[in-house]
Design a protein around this motif. Structure first.
Motif, short mmCIF file in Angstrom:
data_model
loop_
_atom_site.label_atom_id
_atom_site.label_comp_id
_atom_site.label_asym_id
_atom_site.label_seq_id
_atom_site.Cartn_x
_atom_site.Cartn_y
_atom_site.Cartn_z
N ASP A 135 0.94 -0.86 0.23
CA ASP A 135 0.00 0.37 -0.18
C ASP A 135 0.79 1.12 -0.10
OD1 ASP A 135 -1.39 2.12 0.81
OD2 ASP A 135 -2.02 0.96 3.02
N TYR B 68 -1.37 -11.24 6.49
CA TYR B 68 -2.16 -9.27 6.79
C TYR B 68 -0.41 -9.06 7.84
CZ TYR B 68 -6.19 -7.77 4.98
OH TYR B 68 -6.63 -7.05 4.20
N TRP C 118 -0.60 -3.51 4.98
CA TRP C 118 -0.71 -2.50 4.40
C TRP C 118 -0.02 -0.98 5.75
CZ3 TRP C 118 -5.00 -1.66 0.85
CH2 TRP C 118 -5.44 -3.27 0.65
#
Lengths: 554, 554
Positions: free
Chosen positions: B185, B429, B482
């Motif tokens: 990201d 993640y 992220w």
């Protein structure tokens, strides 16, 4: 405190004032002021200025030139351009001692090695709005240095103009707690000297006082000890992964010149398996398995403290190492002592039988021997909390205790009358929350989950559940990095800016508001990055430029 | 598989073999072999070798020269000195195509941009023990490149001698899953191009195929779009914090030369608040507060997908951006659509009234328009799982779905007949577990606690609860970063070596043993560090040198 509160509110609204730690008293205006191209720092009033003060002045000027930090506002300061064109310019910062100051100044380094309660760190700072000289006054060289550190955080960059938009600035500042530290474990994994020096710089930028250096542990012995060369020759991870005596002196002097005392730790009698590499006769249960029965992490192995020869060896070792350090404090550790290790050690059992002592009595004898070496050389022993909570030992009243297992233990330590440092795992352990590192454990999380956020650390109350008398025994606190999962690659991002949270908590006092603090913490993090320390992003930059807008209920 | 199992056991005992990902078939011996000082890679059998293959050969020779990785054994390989003195030396590695290969070779870059199921990555590799030429054979240039990558992991350094002690080596290798990716990201925080290039290098070392680039989001628009220059001019974090079209081409070609396809993502219709900076007419509820009512994180703002002009704008935008990318896949996102945002948007309500459509029907029209642009240019749309699980949309059967909310959702996606990429937050993640980043939330932890360890990711079953037919729809998986709490300072340590866990899982197949894998993961992590990628330490070095000894029950 109403005045301080008002200035803080103003800072949030403008999102420019960004000092860390927050000064005790801070008043700022709204006038733009630029730094003159011939800006200089004037110490002509100081007779025989110490060399480390001169170097600190050079560094401060260097930071001001090279930080080039854009203001953390949406337009990065572009809207200030007009007022900067018409602004007065500051040509001089005058450093001087308070009128009451007498005699030859001592150096920052000498003052950093003084008794912790004797250090004088207060200063006052003014930056007039009309371009007349800024001033820093203090009653100590260390105080002047703290003022320089604050001055270095006042400036932003817009198209190569160095400016503030908050003149006039008036600061009167001094710390609430004298001990503000950071602990690094260099035994689980090794850190090059350059990493330690960079860490010391970052520590000094947030006005920390103490580098607590957990130098060796069961996994490696990276410290050269001249009288015991085999310890590092056989116990270091490699011949190049050793702190030589020159390295140690370099670290000590680098720290001292930045107002930081090095608190060395040789953890005893546990956490010493590595000593068996060179001196197997002094270590019980080396490498015993299953390791979980005999140690909190592999490998097992602890000093045979019931043995007179081992006690003599240890006192010689501590004496040899402590003599390398000019500071007045030395930690002999004392955490996580495993009694099963001694139960299977025939040598220890024989020693206990021969002397008729219990394990606890033998530990008392050992500890008194080791500590007397320190006290005879004018040093104060430091121990982990088990030494006063788990065992009935005869310790000097002067001993300082590190609370680590839980913040809930601090009151009990204070209740025994010892001074204490707040180093609780539930608030200040930087390694927590990154998953378990022990092998063959697919769903293992770290023992001290969750991750300790800066916000949570910042909310810590150092005198919870204490009487006023007990609270007076809290001398400060520290963040800590145990390095099972860290080496040079991730040192900076694990530590910064999180460790700045305790630096402010113990300088400015507890009870700070995290919403007020966040914009300032962003600022010091970006300033650290500009100076080569890899502090992480705390939020999307979008949030960093808009204080409060990313708050939970905004 | 018995043969493979045996070789794996041998590797653990010797703690030298350290290939990552583990080859499908691997046989190693116990003979020492050193690399000759005039070692070279011979491609004389290949007519008109592609330039990117020649460059890959140069890089491989460079790594072998500069890695200088000491073996992860207690003596760091010192005990091999004698056998290395008497060892044969290897002068040549011969690359050639399989005998069945016909015609002019295509480049790595061309093959990396091919349909994912068409890529041919298999290779065989031999390293004889007698110093006769080593060989890599493949039926594709990409296969030769994968073989070179493996060859570059075979070598250790002892006093400037480059060696293996495991000759002869025979490998036959090909991946189980074609898609092995990493998502970054670059919108929550910006990453310089150099960080992305370094990441692509590390990805190639573990044989990843896909850089899933989440380029823009509500917080910033760092992508230069020639036809829509205002998007980055007004939406980037700063004029220097933009990926120019040259930067994008540089990233694409750098990736392609390393066997990596770039999967660009323009998340729509949610996660688009930033578009309001340049085109306010296309965005509903920009900056609406409280943000938590209108978006999963601040700021709120989503495309007015019910509007024809906004639909046209979006198709033009996607068309313009997708034409910059040579790959066959393009993600239009589709996660976390917030319906409250449209409930308060008068414009959207008017559009719905005028057309008589429900929100879902309007979303269907919008999505079909956007996807038809992609499909008309020969590209395959990629979407987040909500687009098939939360809405009844008419999507091409060819669409690829990213499962992210939970691994438990994968079977439902497969049940709808779509190919899918496993990107579940509960396993892959990389940002989880680092505390909450939202402000004014002192005890906030990350929404996807705990930290996802490499061990846990490695234990992931990509076809859990699926029929055989559904399982065939799983094309691979990826780790994701992220970046609310990441920027350049902590990119490497958050990603590496953790993301290597999925790279191996999807190359070698699931079910790997974490105890067998750990020594190899240590090895690739240290090799990454030698090559300038800041992978973290997974354990104390003491453990890394002693496989199994730090296991939970050792």
């Amino acid at each position: 405190m109403a005045w301080r509160y008002l200035s803080v509110v103003a800072a949030v609204v403008r999102a420019v004032s960004a000092l860390w730690p927050l000064p005790t008293q801070l008043s700022t205006g709204t006038t733009a002021l630029i730094l003159a191209s011939d800006f200089d720092i004037d110490i002509s009033t100081i007779t025989n200025p110490p060399e480390d003060l001169l170097n600190a002045i050079s560094r401060t000027k260097g930071y001001i030139q090279t930080d080039q930090l854009e203001a953390l506002v949406v337009d990065r300061g572009a809207s200030y351009a007009q007022s900067l064109q018409n602004a007065s310019s500051l040509s001089s910062l005058v450093l001087s001692f308070d009128s009451g100051f007498n005699g030859e100044p001592t150096s920052i380094s000498e003052e950093a090695a003084d008794d912790i309660e004797n250090r004088v760190e207060g200063y006052s700072l003014t930056v007039p709005e009309d371009g007349s000289a800024a001033t820093i006054k203090a009653n100590s060289t260390l105080g002047l240095f703290r003022g320089l550190t604050t001055f270095g955080q006042l400036w932003y960059d817009l198209s190569n103009t160095t400016y503030t938009v908050e003149a006039p600035i008036t600061i009167t500042d001094s710390p609430v707690y004298p001990y503000r530290g950071f602990m690094l474990d260099t035994a689980r994994n090794y850190f090059p000297v350059s990493d330690i020096l960079r860490t010391l710089d970052a520590m000094s930028w947030v006005k920390m006082t103490t580098f607590h250096w957990h130098m060796v542990d069961s996994q490696s012995f990276p410290l050269e000890v001249p009288e015991f060369p085999e310890l590092s020759a056989k116990g270091a991870y490699g011949s190049s992964l050793v702190y030589s005596t020159d390295d140690v002196q370099n670290i000590i002097s680098y720290a001292a010149a930045r107002g930081i005392d090095v608190l060395p730790e040789i953890d005893t009698p546990g956490h010493t398996a590595v000593i068996a590499q060179a001196y197997p006769e002094h270590v019980a249960c080396p490498g015993a398995t299953p390791w979980a029965t005999y140690a909190n992490e592999p490998p097992a192995g602890q000093l045979r403290f019931a043995n007179a020869d081992t006690t003599n060896f240890t006192t010689s070792l501590i004496s040899s190492i402590s003599s390398q350090f000019p500071g007045k404090y030395f930690s002999t550790g004392g955490d996580e002592l495993n009694t099963e290790c001694y139960a299977i050690d025939d040598s220890t059992q024989a020693d206990l039988n021969a002397t008729g002592k219990t394990l606890e009595q033998a530990l008392d004898t050992f500890t008194q021997s080791v500590h007397s070496v320190l006290e005879n050389s004018g040093k104060t022993p430091v121990v982990w909390e088990e030494m006063v909570l788990d065992f009935n030992l005869t310790l000097s009243n002067n001993t300082i205790v590190m609370v680590w297992i839980s913040s809930a233990d601090a009151a009990a330590v204070a209740d025994k009358g010892f001074r204490l440092v707040q180093a609780p795992s539930d608030y200040f352990y930087l390694d927590c929350g990154a998953g378990g590192w022990v092998g063959a454990n697919p769903s293992g999380n770290s023992w001290c989950d969750p991750f300790k956020t800066w916000q949570y650390a910042y909310s810590f109350d150092p005198i919870a559940n204490m009487t006023d008398a007990q609270a007076k025994l809290v001398i400060g606190g520290e963040h800590l990095l145990w390095t099972e999962q860290s080496h040079a690659s991730n040192l900076d991002p694990i530590v910064w800016p999180r460790a700045a949270a305790s630096a402010e908590l113990f300088w400015s006092g507890p009870g700070g508001d995290i919403s007020e603090a966040l914009p300032r913490l962003h600022d010091i993090a970006f300033r650290m990055t500009q100076r080569g320390v890899g502090a992480i992003a705390l939020q999307p930059l979008w949030c960093a430029l808009r204080p409060g807008v990313c708050d939970l209920t905004a």
